[in-house]
Design a protein around this motif. Structure first.
Motif, PDB file in Angstrom:
ATOM      1  N   TRP A  83       0.928  -1.430  -0.005  1.00 24.07           N
ATOM      2  CA  TRP A  83       0.016  -0.080  -0.027  1.00 24.07           C
ATOM      3  C   TRP A  83       0.886   1.103   0.044  1.00 24.07           C
ATOM      4  CZ3 TRP A  83      -0.382   4.034   3.648  1.00 24.07           C
ATOM      5  CH2 TRP A  83      -1.550   5.045   3.184  1.00 24.07           C
ATOM      6  N   LEU A  84       1.964   1.305   0.770  1.00 17.88           N
ATOM      7  CA  LEU A  84       2.703   2.365   0.912  1.00 17.88           C
ATOM      8  C   LEU A  84       3.517   2.689  -0.532  1.00 17.88           C
ATOM      9  CD1 LEU A  84       4.665   1.810   4.170  1.00 17.88           C
ATOM     10  CD2 LEU A  84       3.169   3.741   3.722  1.00 17.88           C
ATOM     11  N   ASP A  85       3.735   1.752  -1.381  1.00 19.35           N
ATOM     12  CA  ASP A  85       4.276   1.704  -2.547  1.00 19.35           C
ATOM     13  C   ASP A  85       3.361   2.349  -3.575  1.00 19.35           C
ATOM     14  OD1 ASP A  85       6.761   1.261  -4.023  1.00 19.35           O
ATOM     15  OD2 ASP A  85       5.737  -0.308  -5.092  1.00 19.35           O
ATOM     16  N   SER A  86       2.137   2.132  -3.435  1.00 14.87           N
ATOM     17  CA  SER A  86       1.033   2.678  -4.326  1.00 14.87           C
ATOM     18  C   SER A  86       0.885   4.105  -4.136  1.00 14.87           C
ATOM     19  CB  SER A  86      -0.320   2.168  -3.757  1.00 14.87           C
ATOM     20  OG  SER A  86      -0.757   2.372  -2.713  1.00 14.87           O
ATOM     21  N   VAL A  87       1.231   4.676  -2.830  1.00 15.14           N
ATOM     22  CA  VAL A  87       0.880   5.977  -2.385  1.00 15.14           C
ATOM     23  C   VAL A  87       2.165   7.093  -2.487  1.00 15.14           C
ATOM     24  CG1 VAL A  87      -1.317   5.431  -1.394  1.00 15.14           C
ATOM     25  CG2 VAL A  87       0.989   5.872   0.090  1.00 15.14           C
ATOM     26  N   THR A  88       3.362   6.349  -2.676  1.00 12.70           N
ATOM     27  CA  THR A  88       4.810   6.964  -2.664  1.00 12.70           C
ATOM     28  C   THR A  88       4.838   7.976  -3.788  1.00 12.70           C
ATOM     29  OG1 THR A  88       5.681   5.382  -1.322  1.00 12.70           O
ATOM     30  CG2 THR A  88       7.292   6.573  -2.755  1.00 12.70           C
ATOM     31  N   LEU A  89       5.408   9.060  -3.666  1.00 13.91           N
ATOM     32  CA  LEU A  89       5.424  10.058  -4.793  1.00 13.91           C
ATOM     33  C   LEU A  89       6.615   9.684  -5.639  1.00 13.91           C
ATOM     34  CD1 LEU A  89       4.540  12.965  -2.825  1.00 13.91           C
ATOM     35  CD2 LEU A  89       2.997  11.995  -4.428  1.00 13.91           C
ATOM     36  N   PRO A  90       6.802  10.197  -6.817  1.00 11.11           N
ATOM     37  CA  PRO A  90       7.868   9.903  -7.786  1.00 11.11           C
ATOM     38  C   PRO A  90       9.261   9.975  -7.169  1.00 11.11           C
ATOM     39  CG  PRO A  90       6.246  11.056  -8.769  1.00 11.11           C
ATOM     40  CD  PRO A  90       5.803  11.187  -7.441  1.00 11.11           C
ATOM     41  N   ASP A  91       9.146  10.871  -6.343  1.00  9.49           N
ATOM     42  CA  ASP A  91      10.711  11.059  -5.738  1.00  9.49           C
ATOM     43  C   ASP A  91      11.127   9.970  -4.755  1.00  9.49           C
ATOM     44  OD1 ASP A  91       9.061  12.106  -3.478  1.00  9.49           O
ATOM     45  OD2 ASP A  91      10.051  13.970  -3.658  1.00  9.49           O
ATOM     46  N   GLY A  92      10.059   9.129  -4.293  1.00 16.07           N
ATOM     47  CA  GLY A  92      10.472   8.052  -3.221  1.00 16.07           C
ATOM     48  C   GLY A  92       9.957   8.412  -1.858  1.00 16.07           C
ATOM     49  N   GLY A  93       9.405   9.667  -1.663  1.00 16.08           N
ATOM     50  CA  GLY A  93       8.876  10.082  -0.377  1.00 16.08           C
ATOM     51  C   GLY A  93       7.469   9.762  -0.179  1.00 16.08           C
ATOM     52  N   LEU A  94       7.004   9.785   1.189  1.00 11.50           N
ATOM     53  CA  LEU A  94       5.443   9.797   1.201  1.00 11.50           C
ATOM     54  C   LEU A  94       4.818  11.292   1.579  1.00 11.50           C
ATOM     55  CD1 LEU A  94       5.498   6.914   3.882  1.00 11.50           C
ATOM     56  CD2 LEU A  94       4.412   6.665   1.439  1.00 11.50           C
TER      57      LEU A  94
END
Length: 299
Positions: A96-107
């Protein structure tokens, strides 16, 4: 200075939510039988959504039901508590975290909130399109502590993405960060120092921003809201421990033990938004206080 562990247990039984009662029992081994781990996981499942994330007030001042990055670190705390046992829920949370992580790798600090009642304004006003070092670092730190005993979490691509974002963003810090950003960055670096050799150098780099006494006022918080040495030195054997003197840490352990209230629990000095949230924080904070004293050999 010692604490009254029996009084703490009585506080948890009287006031804490079932999840924190289960965590307390796991930590103190008062219920570490065959059903202890399943019981803790079942309590955590009450906050879980079908998408694999967590909401429903798992973060006490964010009571909206949808999954939120701010709840993920709390969930990882439980997956750490059950060690050496593992749960597939931890990998599902990484998904789930992977699905909402932004393109730069941050949440993002928070995703859009669907129900504002009982939620703190800092969650409601967050920009979901901007990465937050504060949330990414505290979540990745908790995930790395789980990864130490869960190979599936350690190998998950989200954790690598978040780790690279945190390392790069910490390296780019050029002025004193917010107190929580600094504390969570140091927790992250402590959690990865065994696997990322650059962590020690970044800890040394952050020394510039930490007051020598380890006390840092929280800008934008309550008048008395302050982070203390133990907020920046979460474990006695990580690289962050080199930033403060042993005497400062020992004095803060005494302070923490002395904060046990007459009812057996601990309280917080930051703003709470709802009566339920305030009580939830007390249970969570009591678990954390006892854990900290255990890790530093005070119990």
């Amino acid at each position: 200075m010692s604490i009254d562990l029996s009084a703490a247990a009585a506080f948890m039984a009287t006031h804490a939510r079932p999840l924190d009662r289960r965590r307390f029992d796991l930590m103190t081994e008062t219920a570490r039988g065959d059903g202890a781990v399943p019981g803790a996981l079942a309590a955590l499942d009450g906050y879980r959504n079908p998408d694999g994330g967590y909401g429903w007030g798992l973060e006490p001042d964010l009571r909206s039901p949808e999954s939120q990055p701010g709840a993920a670190a709390h969930a990882f705390e439980v997956f750490e508590d059950i060690a050496p046992a593992t749960s597939a829920r931890a990998v599902e949370l990484c998904d789930w975290l992977d699905s909402v992580t932004l393109p730069d790798g941050g949440l993002p600090f928070a995703l859009p909130v669907t129900a504002a009642a009982g939620c703190a304004p800092w969650w409601l006003g967050a920009d979901p399109s901007v990465s937050s070092l504060q949330i990414t670092a505290v979540t990745a730190a908790a995930a790395h502590r789980v990864a130490a005993h869960d190979p599936a979490v350690a190998a998950h691509p989200w954790l690598d993405r978040a780790t690279r974002y945190c390392l790069t963003t910490v390296e780019a810090i050029e002025e004193t960060p917010h107190a929580y950003v600094l504390a969570f960055a140091l927790r992250f670096l402590d959690a990865v120092h065994d696997t990322r050799p650059e962590a020690a150098g970044l800890v040394a780099r952050l020394r510039t921003y930490l007051p020598s006494d380890g006390r840092m006022h929280v800008e934008g918080g309550t008048e008395d809201e302050t982070l203390h040495p133990l907020d920046f030195v979460p474990t006695p054997d990580g690289p962050a421990a080199s930033l403060l003197s042993p005497e400062a840490v020992a004095a803060d352990l005494d302070r923490l033990a002395g904060m046990q209230e007459p009812d057996g629990g601990w309280t917080v000095d930051y703003a709470t938004i709802s009566p339920a949230g305030a009580l939830d924080w007390r249970g969570h904070t009591t678990v954390r206080a006892v854990q900290t004293l255990l890790r530093h050999g005070r119990l």
